[in-house]
Write an enzyme that holds these catalytic residues in place. Structure first.
Site, mmCIF file in Angstrom:
data_model
loop_
_atom_site.group_PDB
_atom_site.id
_atom_site.type_symbol
_atom_site.label_atom_id
_atom_site.label_comp_id
_atom_site.label_asym_id
_atom_site.label_seq_id
_atom_site.Cartn_x
_atom_site.Cartn_y
_atom_site.Cartn_z
ATOM 1 N N HIS A 136 -5.289 9.451 -11.956
ATOM 2 C CA HIS A 136 -5.162 10.889 -12.238
ATOM 3 C C HIS A 136 -6.374 11.338 -13.060
ATOM 4 O O HIS A 136 -6.726 10.692 -14.048
ATOM 5 C CB HIS A 136 -3.865 11.166 -12.994
ATOM 6 N N ASN A 170 -1.223 4.824 -9.609
ATOM 7 C CA ASN A 170 -1.866 6.108 -9.305
ATOM 8 C C ASN A 170 -3.084 6.310 -10.200
ATOM 9 O O ASN A 170 -3.150 5.769 -11.300
ATOM 10 C CB ASN A 170 -0.866 7.245 -9.566
ATOM 11 N N MET A 202 -1.115 13.295 -1.779
ATOM 12 C CA MET A 202 -0.699 14.584 -2.321
ATOM 13 C C MET A 202 0.812 14.837 -2.242
ATOM 14 O O MET A 202 1.254 15.967 -2.359
ATOM 15 C CB MET A 202 -1.465 15.718 -1.604
ATOM 16 N N ASN A 239 -11.971 7.386 -3.469
ATOM 17 C CA ASN A 239 -11.426 6.250 -4.235
ATOM 18 C C ASN A 239 -11.090 5.078 -3.315
ATOM 19 O O ASN A 239 -11.302 3.923 -3.674
ATOM 20 C CB ASN A 239 -10.201 6.678 -5.046
#
Ligand code: GRF
Length: 209
Positions: free
Chosen positions: A114, A112, A90, A15
């Site tokens: 997900h 974020n 993480m 990413n």
């Protein structure tokens, strides 16, 4: 308006690479000021260096959560950062860290990605959990971080199917392709118009309207 980002990573960095590529190709009006990792072995650090971005390791081993976050904040203070972007980071960030990025509306400027349609399948193994559950449709969520894990206000979601003959690997690959398109696009939308959210209300409030 161009936005200044810090990207926090722990692993592979696909990413991060999608974001850096979008900037390089002029699809995202942003600059990654620094990449921070808690893991010295993260491949993402190599990617940052390849794109000429400062890559800093702030190890979490033997430090309390608060001490580690203090060190992250000290490092971030050396750069001019408007948004913190989590890309496979993480560790859970506590309000102690998040408060530093609080905006006037009370949101944290911490974003974020997900790999599920939240609020379904929060947690570390969302692809595996959705696949094991036998979902026909899954998706990717980009959201603002709040005080709970995989929970904050939703910026964007994009669905993708689980096909009949999918292996877990094929399912993940389809999802990752969505991640790599969606994350830069959401950041570009923020650069253009700031943070746009749909109103959030409890189901009681919605029913009483
Ligand atoms: C991605 O699946 C992302 O959605 C999740 O962690 C993974 C990170 O992958 N939060 P990468 O390090 O960006 O390749």
């Amino acid at each position: 308006m161009s936005i200044k980002l810090a990207v926090l990573v722990s692993g592979r960095g696909s990413n991060l690479e999608a974001i850096l590529k979008a900037i390089q190709e002029g699809r995202l009006d942003a600059a990654v000021e620094v990449v921070l990792s808690n893991n010295p072995g993260a491949l993402a650090l190599e990617i940052a260096r390849k794109y000429g971005v400062p890559a800093v390791v702030v190890e979490s081993k033997r430090l309390s959560r608060q001490e580690h976050e203090e060190r992250l904040l000290e490092c971030l203070d050396r750069f001019s950062v408007e948004y913190v972007v989590l890309a496979g980071y993480m560790r859970v960030l506590t309000p102690h860290f998040l408060q530093r990025f609080r905006d006037r509306r009370g949101y944290y400027r911490v974003i974020n990605i997900h790999p599920s349609l939240l609020p379904a399948f929060p947690g570390k193994s969302a692809y595996e959990d959705a696949f094991a559950h036998g979902v026909r449709l899954s998706g990717i969520t980009v959201h603002l971080v709040d005080d709970l894990v995989d929970h904050g206000p939703i910026l964007a979601q994009e669905a993708f199917p689980r096909l009949d003959d999918d292996t877990l690997e094929a399912f993940k690959e389809r999802g990752l392709a969505v991640e790599h398109r969606l994350y830069p696009a959401v950041l570009e939308a923020i650069a253009r118009t700031g943070i746009n959210l749909l109103p959030r209300a409890s189901s009681q409030e919605v029913l009483s309207k």
